[in-house]
Design a protein around this motif. Structure first.
Motif, short mmCIF file in Angstrom:
data_model
loop_
_atom_site.label_atom_id
_atom_site.label_comp_id
_atom_site.label_asym_id
_atom_site.label_seq_id
_atom_site.Cartn_x
_atom_site.Cartn_y
_atom_site.Cartn_z
N ASP A 9 3.12 5.44 0.99
CA ASP A 9 4.22 5.18 -0.26
C ASP A 9 4.19 6.31 -0.96
OD1 ASP A 9 5.33 3.16 1.02
OD2 ASP A 9 4.24 1.66 -0.29
N LEU A 10 2.86 6.57 -1.77
CA LEU A 10 2.51 7.74 -2.59
C LEU A 10 2.97 9.01 -2.20
CD1 LEU A 10 -0.45 6.33 -4.35
CD2 LEU A 10 1.64 6.66 -5.34
N ALA A 36 -2.97 10.78 -4.02
CA ALA A 36 -2.49 9.61 -3.34
C ALA A 36 -3.52 8.65 -3.00
CB ALA A 36 -1.46 9.61 -2.11
N VAL A 37 -4.60 9.27 -2.40
CA VAL A 37 -5.68 8.36 -1.94
C VAL A 37 -6.61 7.96 -3.51
CG1 VAL A 37 -8.07 8.57 -1.21
CG2 VAL A 37 -5.94 9.58 0.11
N GLU A 38 -6.62 8.82 -4.24
CA GLU A 38 -7.22 8.27 -5.60
C GLU A 38 -6.35 7.07 -6.43
OE1 GLU A 38 -7.70 11.91 -7.57
OE2 GLU A 38 -9.67 12.67 -6.68
N LEU A 39 -5.19 7.29 -6.42
CA LEU A 39 -4.47 6.44 -7.18
C LEU A 39 -4.47 4.95 -6.20
CD1 LEU A 39 -1.28 8.62 -8.21
CD2 LEU A 39 -2.93 7.31 -9.76
N ALA A 40 -4.39 5.11 -4.86
CA ALA A 40 -4.19 3.88 -4.01
C ALA A 40 -5.62 2.90 -4.50
CB ALA A 40 -4.01 4.36 -2.65
N ILE A 41 -6.67 3.77 -4.31
CA ILE A 41 -8.00 3.20 -4.42
C ILE A 41 -8.25 2.58 -5.93
CG2 ILE A 41 -10.33 3.72 -4.75
CD1 ILE A 41 -10.33 5.39 -2.12
N LYS A 42 -7.71 3.39 -6.88
CA LYS A 42 -8.02 3.02 -8.40
C LYS A 42 -6.93 1.62 -8.72
CE LYS A 42 -6.82 4.45 -13.01
NZ LYS A 42 -5.83 4.92 -13.58
#
Length: 75
Positions: free
Chosen positions: A50-51, A61-67
Protein backbone atom coordinates in the motif's frame (compact mmCIF):
# COMPACT_ATOMS: atom_id res chain seq x y z
CA UNK A 1 1.69 -13.12 -2.46
CA UNK A 2 2.00 -10.62 -5.22
CA UNK A 3 3.37 -8.02 -2.78
CA UNK A 4 6.66 -9.86 -2.84
CA UNK A 5 7.07 -9.27 -6.56
CA UNK A 6 7.15 -5.52 -5.88
CA UNK A 7 9.84 -5.80 -3.22
CA UNK A 8 13.54 -6.51 -3.18
CA UNK A 9 14.96 -9.52 -1.40
CA UNK A 10 16.38 -7.15 1.23
CA UNK A 11 12.94 -5.69 1.97
CA UNK A 12 11.36 -9.12 2.31
CA UNK A 13 14.27 -10.33 4.47
CA UNK A 14 13.82 -7.33 6.78
CA UNK A 15 10.15 -8.17 7.29
CA UNK A 16 10.89 -11.86 7.81
CA UNK A 17 13.54 -11.02 10.43
CA UNK A 18 11.13 -8.69 12.25
CA UNK A 19 8.38 -11.31 12.25
CA UNK A 20 10.77 -14.03 13.46
CA UNK A 21 11.86 -11.78 16.32
CA UNK A 22 8.21 -11.18 17.25
CA UNK A 23 7.64 -14.92 17.45
CA UNK A 24 10.50 -15.54 19.88
CA UNK A 25 9.17 -16.65 23.23
CA UNK A 26 5.60 -17.27 22.10
CA UNK A 27 4.16 -20.15 24.06
CA UNK A 28 2.26 -22.02 21.37
CA UNK A 29 2.49 -25.05 19.14
CA UNK A 30 4.81 -24.91 16.16
CA UNK A 31 1.76 -24.81 13.86
CA UNK A 32 0.31 -21.84 15.74
CA UNK A 33 3.64 -20.02 15.60
CA UNK A 34 3.90 -20.74 11.88
CA UNK A 35 0.36 -19.38 11.37
CA UNK A 36 1.20 -16.28 13.42
CA UNK A 37 4.34 -15.63 11.39
CA UNK A 38 2.55 -16.15 8.08
CA UNK A 39 -0.28 -13.81 9.08
CA UNK A 40 2.08 -11.12 10.36
CA UNK A 41 4.22 -11.34 7.23
CA UNK A 42 1.16 -11.10 4.98
CA UNK A 43 -0.14 -8.08 6.91
CA UNK A 44 3.20 -6.29 6.76
CA UNK A 45 3.71 -7.07 3.08
CA UNK A 46 0.22 -5.71 2.41
CA UNK A 47 1.04 -2.53 4.31
CA UNK A 48 4.30 -2.13 2.43
CA UNK A 49 2.54 -2.71 -0.88
CA UNK A 50 0.00 0.00 0.00
CA UNK A 51 2.77 2.42 0.91
CA UNK A 52 4.67 1.63 -2.29
CA UNK A 53 1.54 2.39 -4.30
CA UNK A 54 1.40 5.77 -2.54
CA UNK A 55 4.89 6.55 -3.80
CA UNK A 56 7.05 5.69 -0.80
CA UNK A 57 10.52 4.29 -1.39
CA UNK A 58 10.78 0.65 -0.35
CA UNK A 59 13.01 1.19 2.68
CA UNK A 60 10.69 3.90 3.99
CA UNK A 61 7.63 1.74 3.34
CA UNK A 62 9.15 -1.19 5.26
CA UNK A 63 10.15 1.06 8.17
CA UNK A 64 6.71 2.69 8.33
CA UNK A 65 4.89 -0.65 8.19
CA UNK A 66 7.02 -2.04 11.04
CA UNK A 67 6.69 1.18 13.06
CA UNK A 68 2.91 1.11 12.62
CA UNK A 69 2.83 -2.51 13.73
CA UNK A 70 4.91 -1.73 16.81
CA UNK A 71 2.65 1.17 17.76
CA UNK A 72 -0.45 -0.99 17.37
CA UNK A 73 1.07 -3.74 19.52
CA UNK A 74 1.81 -1.30 22.35
CA UNK A 75 -1.68 0.18 22.40
Amino acid sequence: MNSQSNMSKEGIDCIEKYVSNLAIGIQASSDEIKDFKNEMKANLLGSVDDLLSQGYEEINAVELAIKDNLENEIV
